[in-house]
Design a protein around this motif. Structure first.
Motif, PDB file in Angstrom:
ATOM      1  N   THR A  57       0.821  -1.216   0.000  1.00 35.45           N
ATOM      2  CA  THR A  57       0.000   0.000   0.000  1.00 35.45           C
ATOM      3  C   THR A  57       0.854   1.265   0.000  1.00 35.45           C
ATOM      4  O   THR A  57       0.330   2.364  -0.171  1.00 35.45           O
ATOM      5  CB  THR A  57      -0.910   0.024   1.237  1.00 35.45           C
ATOM      6  N   LYS A  58       2.136   1.087   0.195  1.00 35.55           N
ATOM      7  CA  LYS A  58       3.046   2.231   0.245  1.00 35.55           C
ATOM      8  C   LYS A  58       3.283   2.782  -1.153  1.00 35.55           C
ATOM      9  O   LYS A  58       3.422   2.037  -2.123  1.00 35.55           O
ATOM     10  CB  LYS A  58       4.378   1.801   0.863  1.00 35.55           C
ATOM     11  N   LEU A  59       3.320   4.103  -1.262  1.00 32.85           N
ATOM     12  CA  LEU A  59       3.575   4.741  -2.548  1.00 32.85           C
ATOM     13  C   LEU A  59       5.020   4.519  -2.969  1.00 32.85           C
ATOM     14  O   LEU A  59       5.920   4.506  -2.133  1.00 32.85           O
ATOM     15  CB  LEU A  59       3.302   6.247  -2.458  1.00 32.85           C
ATOM     16  N   PRO A  60       5.277   4.360  -4.264  1.00 30.65           N
ATOM     17  CA  PRO A  60       6.659   4.230  -4.732  1.00 30.65           C
ATOM     18  C   PRO A  60       7.402   5.556  -4.591  1.00 30.65           C
ATOM     19  O   PRO A  60       6.784   6.615  -4.453  1.00 30.65           O
ATOM     20  CB  PRO A  60       6.493   3.842  -6.206  1.00 30.65           C
ATOM     21  N   GLN A  61       8.715   5.498  -4.635  1.00 29.84           N
ATOM     22  CA  GLN A  61       9.522   6.714  -4.548  1.00 29.84           C
ATOM     23  C   GLN A  61       9.293   7.580  -5.779  1.00 29.84           C
ATOM     24  O   GLN A  61       9.379   7.120  -6.914  1.00 29.84           O
ATOM     25  CB  GLN A  61      11.002   6.349  -4.452  1.00 29.84           C
ATOM     26  N   LEU A  62       8.987   8.852  -5.527  1.00 31.51           N
ATOM     27  CA  LEU A  62       8.780   9.804  -6.625  1.00 31.51           C
ATOM     28  C   LEU A  62       9.611  11.060  -6.384  1.00 31.51           C
ATOM     29  O   LEU A  62       9.150  12.182  -6.589  1.00 31.51           O
ATOM     30  CB  LEU A  62       7.288  10.167  -6.732  1.00 31.51           C
ATOM     31  N   ASN A  63      10.843  10.856  -5.964  1.00 32.85           N
ATOM     32  CA  ASN A  63      11.685  11.981  -5.562  1.00 32.85           C
ATOM     33  C   ASN A  63      12.466  12.610  -6.712  1.00 32.85           C
ATOM     34  O   ASN A  63      12.829  13.782  -6.648  1.00 32.85           O
ATOM     35  CB  ASN A  63      12.674  11.533  -4.483  1.00 32.85           C
ATOM     36  N   THR A  64      12.731  11.832  -7.735  1.00 34.30           N
ATOM     37  CA  THR A  64      13.568  12.330  -8.822  1.00 34.30           C
ATOM     38  C   THR A  64      12.794  12.379 -10.132  1.00 34.30           C
ATOM     39  O   THR A  64      11.706  11.802 -10.257  1.00 34.30           O
ATOM     40  CB  THR A  64      14.811  11.436  -9.015  1.00 34.30           C
ATOM     41  N   GLU A  65      13.374  13.061 -11.110  1.00 33.06           N
ATOM     42  CA  GLU A  65      12.766  13.128 -12.431  1.00 33.06           C
ATOM     43  C   GLU A  65      12.665  11.732 -13.039  1.00 33.06           C
ATOM     44  O   GLU A  65      11.661  11.397 -13.682  1.00 33.06           O
ATOM     45  CB  GLU A  65      13.590  14.050 -13.339  1.00 33.06           C
ATOM     46  N   ARG A  66      13.691  10.931 -12.828  1.00 37.09           N
ATOM     47  CA  ARG A  66      13.678   9.562 -13.348  1.00 37.09           C
ATOM     48  C   ARG A  66      12.551   8.747 -12.727  1.00 37.09           C
ATOM     49  O   ARG A  66      11.885   7.962 -13.416  1.00 37.09           O
ATOM     50  CB  ARG A  66      15.029   8.894 -13.084  1.00 37.09           C
ATOM     51  N   ASP A  67      12.329   8.929 -11.414  1.00 36.28           N
ATOM     52  CA  ASP A  67      11.233   8.220 -10.736  1.00 36.28           C
ATOM     53  C   ASP A  67       9.887   8.568 -11.363  1.00 36.28           C
ATOM     54  O   ASP A  67       9.057   7.693 -11.635  1.00 36.28           O
ATOM     55  CB  ASP A  67      11.193   8.580  -9.242  1.00 36.28           C
ATOM     56  N   VAL A  68       9.687   9.867 -11.568  1.00 34.41           N
ATOM     57  CA  VAL A  68       8.406  10.334 -12.112  1.00 34.41           C
ATOM     58  C   VAL A  68       8.196   9.812 -13.529  1.00 34.41           C
ATOM     59  O   VAL A  68       7.089   9.372 -13.884  1.00 34.41           O
ATOM     60  CB  VAL A  68       8.346  11.879 -12.083  1.00 34.41           C
ATOM     61  N   ILE A  69       9.236   9.842 -14.340  1.00 31.66           N
ATOM     62  CA  ILE A  69       9.124   9.342 -15.715  1.00 31.66           C
ATOM     63  C   ILE A  69       8.852   7.835 -15.718  1.00 31.66           C
ATOM     64  O   ILE A  69       7.992   7.343 -16.472  1.00 31.66           O
ATOM     65  CB  ILE A  69      10.401   9.664 -16.509  1.00 31.66           C
ATOM     66  N   GLU A  70       9.557   7.111 -14.872  1.00 34.77           N
ATOM     67  CA  GLU A  70       9.385   5.653 -14.813  1.00 34.77           C
ATOM     68  C   GLU A  70       7.992   5.265 -14.345  1.00 34.77           C
ATOM     69  O   GLU A  70       7.311   4.454 -14.990  1.00 34.77           O
ATOM     70  CB  GLU A  70      10.437   5.053 -13.878  1.00 34.77           C
ATOM     71  N   TRP A  71       7.533   5.851 -13.223  1.00 34.04           N
ATOM     72  CA  TRP A  71       6.236   5.461 -12.674  1.00 34.04           C
ATOM     73  C   TRP A  71       5.072   6.042 -13.457  1.00 34.04           C
ATOM     74  O   TRP A  71       3.997   5.433 -13.533  1.00 34.04           O
ATOM     75  CB  TRP A  71       6.148   5.833 -11.201  1.00 34.04           C
ATOM     76  N   GLY A  72       5.285   7.185 -14.066  1.00 27.45           N
ATOM     77  CA  GLY A  72       4.244   7.732 -14.930  1.00 27.45           C
ATOM     78  C   GLY A  72       3.963   6.799 -16.090  1.00 27.45           C
ATOM     79  O   GLY A  72       2.801   6.531 -16.433  1.00 27.45           O
ATOM     80  N   GLN A  73       5.008   6.295 -16.703  1.00 33.98           N
ATOM     81  CA  GLN A  73       4.844   5.362 -17.814  1.00 33.98           C
ATOM     82  C   GLN A  73       4.168   4.075 -17.360  1.00 33.98           C
ATOM     83  O   GLN A  73       3.301   3.536 -18.056  1.00 33.98           O
ATOM     84  CB  GLN A  73       6.206   5.041 -18.431  1.00 33.98           C
ATOM     85  N   LYS A  74       4.543   3.593 -16.183  1.00 29.56           N
ATOM     86  CA  LYS A  74       3.963   2.339 -15.680  1.00 29.56           C
ATOM     87  C   LYS A  74       2.463   2.462 -15.437  1.00 29.56           C
ATOM     88  O   LYS A  74       1.691   1.571 -15.818  1.00 29.56           O
ATOM     89  CB  LYS A  74       4.664   1.918 -14.388  1.00 29.56           C
ATOM     90  N   ILE A  75       2.035   3.540 -14.802  1.00 26.24           N
ATOM     91  CA  ILE A  75       0.602   3.636 -14.489  1.00 26.24           C
ATOM     92  C   ILE A  75      -0.216   3.958 -15.733  1.00 26.24           C
ATOM     93  O   ILE A  75      -1.365   3.518 -15.857  1.00 26.24           O
ATOM     94  CB  ILE A  75       0.319   4.658 -13.366  1.00 26.24           C
ATOM     95  N   ILE A  76       0.360   4.711 -16.673  1.00 29.33           N
ATOM     96  CA  ILE A  76      -0.359   4.998 -17.917  1.00 29.33           C
ATOM     97  C   ILE A  76      -0.563   3.718 -18.713  1.00 29.33           C
ATOM     98  O   ILE A  76      -1.677   3.404 -19.164  1.00 29.33           O
ATOM     99  CB  ILE A  76       0.388   6.057 -18.754  1.00 29.33           C
ATOM    100  N   GLU A  77       0.501   2.956 -18.880  1.00 29.28           N
ATOM    101  CA  GLU A  77       0.398   1.696 -19.627  1.00 29.28           C
ATOM    102  C   GLU A  77      -0.500   0.693 -18.905  1.00 29.28           C
ATOM    103  O   GLU A  77      -1.308  -0.004 -19.542  1.00 29.28           O
ATOM    104  CB  GLU A  77       1.789   1.096 -19.831  1.00 29.28           C
TER     105      GLU A  77
END
Length: 241
Positions: A112-132
């Motif tokens: 239930t814990k949110l993934p790390q979204l601290n860096t630009e790379r994190d945001v790009i990686e997780w953004g792609q994952k949830i969109i797909e």
């Protein structure tokens, strides 16, 4: 006794060469206090050095002006991704969705814990994952997550990716421009040193104060030592860097 001080910044280097060259305008070569070969080298090199500085300044200013927009886009995109995952977790907590649905988003089913979204790379990686992941769920006929919808997340995500690429390109261009200036700096120092030596040598027959005054007209810079009294400083009208 003031001493000669060579330029130690790029702006000072540029001013030193510009002053010597501008002073040479409307003068015959034999009237100059430095050689014709030095004048020719100065004429060829100064535009290159000046252009390199202008290019670096332009790129840096564009990078700086767009940085605020880039950072705001990063903040907002991270917020939308975080909210989307939180809404997903709330739906699972209410029993409206099964925990296994998290696997669509590369999340552990029991996490239930949110993934790390601290860096630009994190945001790009997780953004792609949830969109797909969400697009795959919807294509399979499952109920879309709302507030925010994946369409809204995607708008902010794609805007951030675009701005991030642009900012990275500007950073690279700025680094290349700085490298170019660094490459030219050694030659600038050599030209200025040779130029000033020739100027001072030309006026070597004058008294020290007159020699400094005449040399300063061509950009040679003199400074007073801190330990020295400066009562006689008024005799000099120098171009200090």
């Amino acid at each position: 006794m003031p001493y000669r001080r060579l330029p130690n910044t790029d702006s000072a280097r540029l001013r030193a060469m510009q002053k010597a060259l501008s002073k040479s305008e409307n003068m015959l070569p034999m009237e100059l206090p430095y050689s014709a070969s030095t004048l020719q080298e100065l004429r060829y090199f100064l535009p290159e050095f000046s252009q390199a500085m202008m290019m670096q300044r332009d790129v840096f200013e564009r990078q700086t002006s767009k940085n605020k927009l880039h950072q705001e886009s990063f903040r907002k995109t991270r917020l939308y991704i975080s909210h989307f995952i939180q809404v997903l977790n709330f739906a699972i907590a209410r029993g409206e969705m099964k925990p296994e649905i998290r696997k669509y988003f590369n999340l552990p089913a029991d996490e239930t814990k949110l993934p790390q979204l601290n860096t630009e790379r994190d945001v790009i990686e997780w953004g792609q994952k949830i969109i797909e992941g969400e697009q795959k769920r919807i294509s399979e006929g499952q109920t879309p997550i709302t507030n925010p919808t994946i369409a809204r997340v995607k708008v902010h995500y794609e805007d951030f990716v675009r701005l991030n690429i642009s900012q990275k390109n500007l950073q690279e261009s700025n680094a290349n421009a700085l490298a170019k200036i660094s490459e030219l700096r050694g030659k600038a120092d050599r030209i200025i040193l040779n130029l000033w030596n020739e100027i001072e040598n030309h006026y070597s027959y004058e008294s020290p104060s007159i020699k400094r005054e005449k040399s300063a007209e061509y950009g040679v810079s003199y400074v007073w030592r801190k330990s020295e009294k400066t009562d006689n400083k008024a005799e000099l009208d120098l171009n200090l860097f």
